[in-house]
Design an enzyme around this catalytic site. Structure first.
Site, PDB file in Angstrom:
ATOM      1  N   PHE A   1       0.844  -1.200   0.000  1.00 49.51           N
ATOM      2  CA  PHE A   1       0.000   0.000   0.000  1.00 49.51           C
ATOM      3  C   PHE A   1       0.871   1.239   0.000  1.00 49.51           C
ATOM      4  O   PHE A   1       1.862   1.301   0.727  1.00 49.51           O
ATOM      5  CB  PHE A   1      -0.897   0.001   1.251  1.00 49.51           C
ATOM      6  CG  PHE A   1      -1.712   1.251   1.418  1.00 49.51           C
ATOM      7  CD1 PHE A   1      -2.851   1.462   0.661  1.00 49.51           C
ATOM      8  CD2 PHE A   1      -1.348   2.212   2.346  1.00 49.51           C
ATOM      9  CE1 PHE A   1      -3.608   2.611   0.817  1.00 49.51           C
ATOM     10  CE2 PHE A   1      -2.098   3.365   2.513  1.00 49.51           C
ATOM     11  CZ  PHE A   1      -3.230   3.557   1.739  1.00 49.51           C
TER      12      PHE A   1
ATOM     13  N   ALA B   1       1.756  19.437  16.448  1.00 51.27           N
ATOM     14  CA  ALA B   1       2.622  18.517  15.707  1.00 51.27           C
ATOM     15  C   ALA B   1       2.108  18.355  14.289  1.00 51.27           C
ATOM     16  O   ALA B   1       0.962  18.693  13.996  1.00 51.27           O
ATOM     17  CB  ALA B   1       2.659  17.158  16.409  1.00 51.27           C
TER      18      ALA B   1
ATOM     19  N   GLU C   1      -7.710  21.403   5.991  1.00 50.19           N
ATOM     20  CA  GLU C   1      -9.161  21.614   5.966  1.00 50.19           C
ATOM     21  C   GLU C   1      -9.937  20.533   6.699  1.00 50.19           C
ATOM     22  O   GLU C   1     -11.075  20.743   7.100  1.00 50.19           O
ATOM     23  CB  GLU C   1      -9.665  21.762   4.538  1.00 50.19           C
ATOM     24  CG  GLU C   1      -9.483  20.520   3.691  1.00 50.19           C
ATOM     25  CD  GLU C   1      -9.925  20.714   2.250  1.00 50.19           C
ATOM     26  OE1 GLU C   1     -10.346  19.714   1.643  1.00 50.19           O
ATOM     27  OE2 GLU C   1      -9.849  21.840   1.736  1.00 50.19           O
TER      28      GLU C   1
END
Length: 182
Positions: free
Chosen positions: A16, A77, A141
């Site tokens: 992946f 962070a 966002e």
């Protein structure tokens, strides 16, 4: 560093490739000549900031973490973007997540988060001489954050009551206590 227990990779398969992580399976030869499989998460690394106000309070952020299915309180962070310098990332994350800049900004230490299966390294910075930025850069966002200002004693209590539940923040609070007490 002694590598007497080194595991030599003999085969690797990427399973992946995502926006934040990758997953691969490696076949390794062990020090005794036997073979084993290792499932490994690749991560670009991250930064975290111990932000300390002039009156010795910590700036923390509360956000929902889907992997845990709960909100937790953390130090600011974020993930390092490709080609981005660690300090640039840290200053950007401090601004995006808290709306603060810092007159004093210093690298403290780096550490591995989950070395049993991931290569993520977090680089910790200390920010002092904080000032509010009039028009801070906008964060991601899909990130919803509540800013918390607290004493070191309040932060220690949050570790004990598990409001602070992640290793980087608990680690940072140990350092912050030392920095504030000196």
């Amino acid at each position: 560093m002694n590598n007497r227990f080194e595991e030599k990779t003999v085969a690797s398969e990427v399973l992946f490739e995502g926006k934040v992580i990758s997953l691969r399976v490696e076949e390794v030869e062990l020090p005794d000549g036997k073979f084993a499989k290792r499932e490994l998460v690749g991560h670009p690394g991250a930064v975290a900031i111990i932000a300390i106000t002039d009156d010795n309070k910590l700036i923390l952020v509360e956000q929902y973490r889907k992997a845990l299915n709960r909100s937790i309180i953390e130090i600011p962070a974020g993930k390092i973007e490709p080609g981005e310098d660690n300090e640039v990332t840290a200053l950007r994350e401090l601004e995006e997540e808290t709306g603060y800049g810092a007159h004093q900004f210093n690298y403290l230490q780096s550490f591995a988060t989950s070395p049993g299966f991931a290569n993520e390294i977090i680089h910790i910075f200390v920010a002092k001489g904080l000032y509010k930025i009039e028009k801070p850069a906008q964060g991601d966002e899909d990130e919803f954050i509540n800013i918390i200002e607290c004493t070191i004693e309040e932060a220690e209590q949050m570790v004990l009551d598990e409001s602070i539940y992640d290793a980087k923040t608990a680690f940072a609070i140990l350092y912050a206590k030392k920095l504030i007490d000196n």
